[in-house]
Design an enzyme around this catalytic site. Structure first.
Site, PDB file in Angstrom:
ATOM      1  N   ARG A 128      39.921  41.113 -30.299  1.00  0.00           N
ATOM      2  CA  ARG A 128      41.180  41.598 -30.852  1.00  0.00           C
ATOM      3  C   ARG A 128      42.322  41.450 -29.840  1.00  0.00           C
ATOM      4  O   ARG A 128      42.873  42.421 -29.359  1.00  0.00           O
ATOM      5  CB  ARG A 128      41.037  43.058 -31.301  1.00  0.00           C
ATOM      6  CG  ARG A 128      40.054  43.217 -32.437  1.00  0.00           C
ATOM      7  CD  ARG A 128      40.122  44.551 -33.105  1.00  0.00           C
ATOM      8  NE  ARG A 128      39.431  45.579 -32.363  1.00  0.00           N
ATOM      9  CZ  ARG A 128      39.266  46.815 -32.800  1.00  0.00           C
ATOM     10  NH1 ARG A 128      39.772  47.181 -33.945  1.00  0.00           N
ATOM     11  NH2 ARG A 128      38.618  47.700 -32.089  1.00  0.00           N
ATOM     12  N   PRO A 129      42.684  40.229 -29.486  1.00  0.00           N
ATOM     13  CA  PRO A 129      43.640  40.006 -28.409  1.00  0.00           C
ATOM     14  C   PRO A 129      45.034  40.490 -28.758  1.00  0.00           C
ATOM     15  O   PRO A 129      45.382  40.708 -29.913  1.00  0.00           O
ATOM     16  CB  PRO A 129      43.612  38.484 -28.238  1.00  0.00           C
ATOM     17  CG  PRO A 129      43.188  37.964 -29.568  1.00  0.00           C
ATOM     18  CD  PRO A 129      42.226  38.976 -30.102  1.00  0.00           C
ATOM     19  N   MET A 130      45.867  40.633 -27.702  1.00  0.00           N
ATOM     20  CA  MET A 130      47.223  41.137 -27.841  1.00  0.00           C
ATOM     21  C   MET A 130      48.241  40.020 -28.047  1.00  0.00           C
ATOM     22  O   MET A 130      49.442  40.275 -28.079  1.00  0.00           O
ATOM     23  CB  MET A 130      47.600  41.930 -26.584  1.00  0.00           C
ATOM     24  CG  MET A 130      46.940  43.283 -26.457  1.00  0.00           C
ATOM     25  SD  MET A 130      47.664  44.479 -27.605  1.00  0.00           S
ATOM     26  CE  MET A 130      49.320  44.641 -26.920  1.00  0.00           C
ATOM     27  N   ASP A 131      47.797  38.765 -28.176  1.00  0.00           N
ATOM     28  CA  ASP A 131      48.754  37.664 -28.165  1.00  0.00           C
ATOM     29  C   ASP A 131      49.740  37.717 -29.324  1.00  0.00           C
ATOM     30  O   ASP A 131      50.906  37.325 -29.171  1.00  0.00           O
ATOM     31  CB  ASP A 131      48.012  36.323 -28.148  1.00  0.00           C
ATOM     32  CG  ASP A 131      47.143  36.110 -29.374  1.00  0.00           C
ATOM     33  OD1 ASP A 131      46.488  37.068 -29.812  1.00  0.00           O
ATOM     34  OD2 ASP A 131      47.112  34.980 -29.901  1.00  0.00           O
ATOM     35  N   ARG A 143      35.669  59.803 -33.817  1.00  0.00           N
ATOM     36  CA  ARG A 143      36.944  59.113 -33.662  1.00  0.00           C
ATOM     37  C   ARG A 143      37.611  58.888 -35.012  1.00  0.00           C
ATOM     38  O   ARG A 143      38.840  58.755 -35.082  1.00  0.00           O
ATOM     39  CB  ARG A 143      36.755  57.760 -32.969  1.00  0.00           C
ATOM     40  CG  ARG A 143      36.369  57.844 -31.499  1.00  0.00           C
ATOM     41  CD  ARG A 143      36.328  56.461 -30.867  1.00  0.00           C
ATOM     42  NE  ARG A 143      37.518  55.712 -31.210  1.00  0.00           N
ATOM     43  CZ  ARG A 143      37.522  54.501 -31.776  1.00  0.00           C
ATOM     44  NH1 ARG A 143      36.380  53.908 -32.067  1.00  0.00           N
ATOM     45  NH2 ARG A 143      38.653  53.893 -32.061  1.00  0.00           N
ATOM     46  N   LYS A 154      43.664  58.014 -40.496  1.00  0.00           N
ATOM     47  CA  LYS A 154      43.675  57.881 -39.042  1.00  0.00           C
ATOM     48  C   LYS A 154      44.568  56.729 -38.608  1.00  0.00           C
ATOM     49  O   LYS A 154      45.430  56.885 -37.734  1.00  0.00           O
ATOM     50  CB  LYS A 154      42.250  57.641 -38.530  1.00  0.00           C
ATOM     51  CG  LYS A 154      42.176  57.311 -37.035  1.00  0.00           C
ATOM     52  CD  LYS A 154      40.758  56.997 -36.608  1.00  0.00           C
ATOM     53  CE  LYS A 154      40.350  55.579 -36.892  1.00  0.00           C
ATOM     54  NZ  LYS A 154      40.555  54.663 -35.764  1.00  0.00           N
ATOM     55  N   ASN A 155      44.375  55.559 -39.212  1.00  0.00           N
ATOM     56  CA  ASN A 155      45.109  54.380 -38.774  1.00  0.00           C
ATOM     57  C   ASN A 155      46.601  54.481 -39.077  1.00  0.00           C
ATOM     58  O   ASN A 155      47.422  53.892 -38.375  1.00  0.00           O
ATOM     59  CB  ASN A 155      44.521  53.120 -39.395  1.00  0.00           C
ATOM     60  CG  ASN A 155      43.158  52.780 -38.817  1.00  0.00           C
ATOM     61  OD1 ASN A 155      42.824  53.200 -37.718  1.00  0.00           O
ATOM     62  ND2 ASN A 155      42.360  52.031 -39.560  1.00  0.00           N
ATOM     63  N   CYS A 181      36.510  50.299 -30.029  1.00  0.00           N
ATOM     64  CA  CYS A 181      35.161  49.882 -30.389  1.00  0.00           C
ATOM     65  C   CYS A 181      34.867  48.470 -29.921  1.00  0.00           C
ATOM     66  O   CYS A 181      35.745  47.609 -29.889  1.00  0.00           O
ATOM     67  CB  CYS A 181      34.991  49.943 -31.910  1.00  0.00           C
ATOM     68  SG  CYS A 181      34.837  51.614 -32.570  1.00  0.00           S
ATOM     69  N   ARG A 223      42.052  51.502 -29.103  1.00  0.00           N
ATOM     70  CA  ARG A 223      42.821  50.281 -29.328  1.00  0.00           C
ATOM     71  C   ARG A 223      44.269  50.563 -29.730  1.00  0.00           C
ATOM     72  O   ARG A 223      45.200  49.848 -29.305  1.00  0.00           O
ATOM     73  CB  ARG A 223      42.124  49.482 -30.424  1.00  0.00           C
ATOM     74  CG  ARG A 223      42.770  48.140 -30.739  1.00  0.00           C
ATOM     75  CD  ARG A 223      42.462  47.149 -29.666  1.00  0.00           C
ATOM     76  NE  ARG A 223      43.248  45.932 -29.820  1.00  0.00           N
ATOM     77  CZ  ARG A 223      43.245  44.936 -28.951  1.00  0.00           C
ATOM     78  NH1 ARG A 223      42.511  45.015 -27.869  1.00  0.00           N
ATOM     79  NH2 ARG A 223      43.975  43.865 -29.136  1.00  0.00           N
ATOM     80  N   ILE A 268      37.224  38.884 -40.103  1.00  0.00           N
ATOM     81  CA  ILE A 268      38.290  39.533 -39.324  1.00  0.00           C
ATOM     82  C   ILE A 268      37.902  39.678 -37.857  1.00  0.00           C
ATOM     83  O   ILE A 268      38.637  39.297 -36.957  1.00  0.00           O
ATOM     84  CB  ILE A 268      38.633  40.914 -39.913  1.00  0.00           C
ATOM     85  CG1 ILE A 268      38.926  40.803 -41.421  1.00  0.00           C
ATOM     86  CG2 ILE A 268      39.816  41.532 -39.178  1.00  0.00           C
ATOM     87  CD1 ILE A 268      40.113  39.932 -41.765  1.00  0.00           C
ATOM     88  N   ASP A 313      36.778  47.315 -42.357  1.00  0.00           N
ATOM     89  CA  ASP A 313      36.311  48.639 -41.964  1.00  0.00           C
ATOM     90  C   ASP A 313      35.355  49.271 -42.974  1.00  0.00           C
ATOM     91  O   ASP A 313      34.859  50.382 -42.761  1.00  0.00           O
ATOM     92  CB  ASP A 313      37.500  49.587 -41.733  1.00  0.00           C
ATOM     93  CG  ASP A 313      38.143  49.387 -40.372  1.00  0.00           C
ATOM     94  OD1 ASP A 313      37.541  48.707 -39.523  1.00  0.00           O
ATOM     95  OD2 ASP A 313      39.251  49.913 -40.152  1.00  0.00           O
TER      96      ASP A 313
END
Length: 422
Positions: free
Chosen positions: A123-126, A400, A22-23, A118, A94, A330, A308
């Protein structure tokens, strides 16, 4: 809403085919935005997240054709009609943020909503933003959207990520393929999904070296072409089904599995007393007589123990002999499955990023509620080895990331069924 009913006590025996990752697929699909020629992906998993990415790409003008019951996807971005990824779609997943880099590289501008997914941490976008800004992008957050521009085009740069983020690595690598000059990405993620993406991009004409290491070098080219690529096997699905016979007992062969996809995970299972053997077709996993032994686990970036698989490993440790400590490094908020396992009789003590699990001889079936994707399947796994019936509610998370869980497990002797909600 659907629920999954599991009646424990049945040992497993049989073969389970492992789907495409999936990822990996969620990163490969946006790569079509880099070219006006078709990209064909084989071995695509049939999951709701793939459908969500399909809808997002279609909203941008990408033509998506599914064949062989959805296992083959052909994507064509020859005529993009939009450069805006709307909140209504992006909030569901995400990985939607992976359209940002390709859109910037191809079109020079993009408007992308901050993503969802989820509820396992911010889990920021920086890291994504810092990498793209180093390539020359100008990015501003307004009204929940990232407004990105590259008026002079993207330019190669030396970038060192503060954390080896998989998503940021994917975004920067894709963007850099069409940047002017050479990009050196340090502290890059090393996951197999990164390697898979780079192999696909190379087929499309990208010049990239160093995938699978912490330094990736990308020499920008003027344009990319089309390609046909087979999606790598899903190592998280693989690890999940490796735990199934370890909890329930028995022996299962996982078709398409490879030890190098999960080196640290395989070592932990073997330390716990589970046999893992490479075969011509995949991996054979069996539990020795009696309970498994407690082992400590610390989640780390690849090739360390995958975050995961932490929830699934906790389910296994609930019936292990001894005391185990699971450390989550993580994501925050990733022990939400612990209270549900405790409803089944597990002895778990959570303090911040650590969970201490004291194994019990046997869990007891109970009604439980899934809180996220991996928590969903951890509760199903726990039910396989529990006494009596376990009802896992809110399993929409499950779809998902897992394809036909109940069919794959029941084919190996598990007593499991899906109950459709109204």
């Amino acid at each position: 809403m659907d629920s999954i009913i599991v009646t424990g006590g049945a040992e497993l025996s049989g073969r389970i085919p492992i789907a495409g990752a999936k990822n990996a697929c969620l990163a490969l699909m946006p790569a079509t935005l880099l070219s006006d020629e078709p990209l064909t992906l084989m071995n695509a998993p049939r999951l709701s997240d793939i459908k969500t990415m399909t809808l997002l790409l279609q909203s941008l003008g990408v033509e998506v054709t599914a064949m062989q019951d959805g296992r083959v996807l052909t994507l064509s971005s020859h005529a993009l009609t939009s450069h805006r990824a709307d909140y209504d779609i992006v909030r569901k997943m995400r990985a939607s943020n992976l359209v940002l880099g390709p859109l910037l590289a191809r079109a020079g501008h993009a408007v992308v909503s901050l993503p969802g997914g989820c509820a396992i941490g911010a889990r920021p976008m920086d890291i994504h933003i810092a990498g793209l800004e180093a390539l020359g992008a100008e990015i501003e957050l307004r009204d929940g959207y990232l407004h990105a521009m590259a008026p002079g085009g993207l330019r190669g740069a030396v970038i060192e990520q503060r954390f080896a983020s998989v998503g940021a690595t994917e975004n920067v690598v894709m963007a850099a393929t069409l940047a002017k000059g050479t990009t050196v990405l340090k502290n890059a993620a090393r996951e197999p999904e990164i390697v898979d993406l780079v192999q696909c991009l190379r087929q499309m004409g990208a010049r990239i070296a160093g995938e699978g290491t912490d330094t990736i070098e990308i020499e920008g080219v003027d344009r990319l072409g089309g390609a046909t690529h087979r999606v790598v096997a899903d190592r998280i699905e693989l690890g999940t089904y490796m735990i199934a016979p370890a909890i329930a007992g028995g022996e299962v062969e996982l078709i398409g599995g490879r030890r190098e996809l999960l080196p640290s995970f395989c070592e932990k299972l073997e330390t716990a007393g589970v046999t893992v053997t490479q075969t011509n077709d995949g991996l054979r996993v069996a539990r020795a007589n009696g309970r498994v032994h407690a082992v400590d686990v610390k989640t780390e970036v690849y090739p360390g123990f995958p975050t995961d698989l932490q929830a699934q490993m906790m389910a296994l440790m609930c019936t292990a002999e001894g005391v185990s400590v699971l450390e989550e490094t993580i994501f925050e908020n990733r022990f939400m499955h612990a209270p549900e396992l405790m409803r089944m009789g597990a002895r778990i003590d959570v303090h911040g990023g650590h969970a201490t699990v004291t194994g019990v001889e046997r869990l007891r079936g109970a009604p439980v509620m899934a809180t996220d994707l991996r928590a969903s399947v951890s509760l199903i796994l726990a039910g396989l080895g529990a006494e009596g019936e376990t009802q896992v509610n809110r399993v929409y998370h499950l779809d998902r990331g897992y394809e036909r869980v109940e069919e794959k497990l029941s084919a190996c002797g598990a007593r499991i069924e899906r109950v459709r909600g109204e």
